[in-house]
Design a protein around this motif. Structure first.
Motif, PDB file in Angstrom:
ATOM      1  N   ALA A  23       0.841  -1.189   0.000  1.00  0.00           N
ATOM      2  CA  ALA A  23       0.000   0.000   0.000  1.00  0.00           C
ATOM      3  C   ALA A  23       0.878   1.242   0.000  1.00  0.00           C
ATOM      4  O   ALA A  23       1.967   1.251   0.564  1.00  0.00           O
ATOM      5  CB  ALA A  23      -0.897  -0.015   1.221  1.00  0.00           C
ATOM      6  N   ALA A  25      -5.111   0.134  -2.703  1.00  0.00           N
ATOM      7  CA  ALA A  25      -3.706   0.257  -2.328  1.00  0.00           C
ATOM      8  C   ALA A  25      -3.226   1.698  -2.512  1.00  0.00           C
ATOM      9  O   ALA A  25      -2.395   2.183  -1.753  1.00  0.00           O
ATOM     10  CB  ALA A  25      -2.862  -0.691  -3.175  1.00  0.00           C
ATOM     11  N   GLY A  78      -6.002   4.104   0.069  1.00  0.00           N
ATOM     12  CA  GLY A  78      -6.600   3.586   1.302  1.00  0.00           C
ATOM     13  C   GLY A  78      -8.110   3.660   1.372  1.00  0.00           C
ATOM     14  O   GLY A  78      -8.693   3.325   2.406  1.00  0.00           O
TER      15      GLY A  78
END
Lengths: 317, 265
Positions: free
Chosen positions: B8, B112, B115
């Motif tokens: 992420a 990713a 968020g």
């Protein structure tokens, strides 16, 4: 939590079916059950029937039942997905076991081995069902080490009751079956009473002040909810059941689910004669047990409080 | 994929909600409903929309529907220190969202790149388990569409190049008349929202549950009760008196009394 009848039917029916499959497989492998085709047909037919009815009923509460197959994809993270995968996988060895017993007329050897594989998968499926609930931190009553043992023990007790009734019906009754079932019922009663005791004495996990973060100012209470009528959250999570109803349903669960079946099977054991009276007692035990277990499962949902209800006026959860 | 993204980005888009100045007008909730009725998760279905019934329990009673943003009113404190605090509640776009990991289909996911937690309505089976896993009551089920819906952080506004740059914020933020709502990257310690959280002691809701909510709430400022708390003088100067004026008044009153007495004879 709102006690949805489809989920109650699913968990009780498939639980009984998987446990019945487990007992049929174990006693076939031990060579205790005759390779009688009628017994295989009724026994495995009931087991797979209960499982299938349960699984179908679980899809009734879905918004898109036609997409249910998609639930098999996320087994890496989701207990619900794991349950689905194992439920489907169980059919394969269970089907082989059924072919061996009903078509070939053999419930031993390789066919019994298929049965044992099915039994292992069946137990794993019930374990996953329990974990769906036990893994939810948002429902403190369920996030409890007794939830999964409760699901397994109640499933085994109901499976034992139906197994004993079917064995009696087809003239394959043994005193050991009644004895084992009494033990399974006793175990389920013990775990459930410990579960009820545990949730009764559960210290509040969190409260309205923590949920809003306003505890520094002083005690917090809800003045007005966001809407005049109930939101989805209140309808789904905010189910309230009166204390006196809880106690009444617990008594029904204990008496019908555990007490009466154990008593009936004790009489069957003492009489030692596999006649019509014993058959009637075995069937009555299975029916009473099922009613009690449905009451137990209804309570499992109705009594559980969800953390999100703190935003709607519940003071602590 | 309902496993959380492994690689992420550090970007954590979210909201900062100022409980000190929220006036509880529900404009954020209404504009959210308005925008999203034509947005990513449209429609925002209502049931019995024109019913005057306020009864509950059962799908047939009362007006209700899907909203992504709800404004509650709480009272905190007791006695004369009690105060009303309006509390807008929506998805917190958690860093560890259990609503995502419990999803059996992969419909519920965390992006990713920024968020944002979203639902893919094309594969959601409507099992509702994600709403059970959410501690904050952020998800609402659409029983007509048969899928779960939730705040999208206006993913269809914030990157929308057809909008003026100033409008590329969530609908709730753009409409708040009190500027109680702020949008930005909470993963960047130098962003305006991060600085605001830092300076005002912004907090997460129920951090002990470990879902790591991204959204932050700014606590109400200490109550200003004394006259000096507002920035004015701590006390008023004593009122000035003029003895000569009083003397003159005294003489005038005596004259009036004589006139009154003379005319009354």
């Amino acid at each position: 939590m709102h006690p949805a009848s489809s989920v109650i039917l699913f968990t009780t029916s498939s639980g009984a079916g998987y446990a019945l499959l487990v007992l049929l497989a174990i006693f076939s492998a031990l060579g205790w059950l005759p390779n009688d085709r009628a017994l295989g047909l009724v026994g495995l037919g009931s087991a797979l029937g209960l499982i299938t009815v349960g699984l179908l009923s679980s899809t009734f509460h879905l918004g898109h039942p036609e997409r249910a197959w998609r639930a098999l994809s996320q087994w890496r993270s989701s207990w619900l997905s794991r349950e689905g995968v194992l439920a489907v996988l169980t059919y394969l060895p269970a089907g082989l076991f059924a072919i061996g017993w009903v078509v070939v007329g053999d419930n031993g050897g390789i066919w019994a081995l298929a049965g044992l594989v099915a039994a292992a998968l069946a137990l794993a499926t019930v374990y996953c069902t329990g974990m769906i609930y036990a893994s939810l931190k948002t429902v403190p009553a369920w996030h409890n080490p007794l939830t999964v043992p409760g699901y397994l023990a109640v499933a085994l007790a109901s499976g034992g009751l139906w197994f004993t009734a079917i064995a009696a019906l087809l003239g394959a009754a043994r005193v050991e079956y009644a004895a084992l079932t009494i033990m399974l019922v006793g175990l389920a009663a013990l775990i459930k009473s410990r579960y009820w005791n545990a949730i009764e004495n559960l210290p509040p996990k969190t409260d309205i002040a923590a949920a809003t973060g306003l505890s520094d100012i002083g005690p917090v209470r809800l003045l007005d909810g966001p809407t005049t009528s109930e939101t989805y959250i209140m309808r789904e999570m905010g189910y309230k059941v009166a204390r006196r109803h809880v106690m009444k349903l617990r008594r029904i669960a204990i008496v019908a689910g555990f007490g009466l079946p154990a008593l009936a099977l004790l009489i069957v054991m003492v009489r030692e004669t596999p006649d019509g009276a014993s058959l009637a007692l075995s069937l009555a035990a299975a029916v009473a047990g099922s009613i009690g277990i449905i009451a137990e499962r209804w309570l499992f949902f109705a009594e559980a409080k969800h953390i999100s209800t703190l935003y709607f006026g519940t003071e602590s959860v | 994929m309902t496993s959380l993204p492994q690689n992420a980005s550090t970007k954590k888009l979210g909201l900062v909600i100022d409980l000190d100045i929220c006036v509880g007008c529900h404009a954020c909730a209404v504009n959210c409903k308005e925008w999203n009725s034509g947005g990513h998760s449209a429609p925002m279905t209502d049931w019995n929309a024109y019913s005057g019934e306020q009864t509950t329990n059962g799908d047939d009673d009362g007006a209700w529907g899907v909203w992504f943003n709800r404004v509650h009113a709480f009272e905190a404190g007791s006695g004369e220190d009690a105060r009303t605090i309006y509390f807008p509640r929506s998805c917190l776009h958690c860093e560890e969202p259990a609503c995502v990991t419990v999803c059996p289909t992969g419909a519920s996911y965390k992006r990713a790149e920024d968020g944002i937690v979203l639902v893919n309505a094309d594969i959601c089976i409507g099992c509702k388990l994600c709403s059970w896993a959410c501690a904050y009551g952020a998800r609402e089920y659409d029983q007509t569409d048969g899928v779960m819906k939730k705040c999208t952080l206006c993913v269809d506004r914030i990157y929308n190049e057809n909008l003026e740059e100033v409008d590329r914020v969530p609908a709730c933020v753009s409409t708040c008349p009190a500027t109680a709502r702020h949008f930005g990257d909470l993963g960047d310690p130098n962003s305006e929202v991060s600085k605001l959280v830092e300076s005002r002691g912004g907090y997460q809701l129920m951090p002990e549950l470990d879902y790591k909510p991204v959204n932050r709430y700014l606590p109400p400022r200490p109550r200003r009760k004394g006259i000096g708390d507002t920035g004015g003088a701590a006390a008023l100067e004593p009122a000035k008196t003029n003895d000569n004026d009083q003397a003159a008044d005294g003489l005038g009153n005596k004259l009036l009394a004589w006139v009154d007495a003379a005319l009354s004879r």
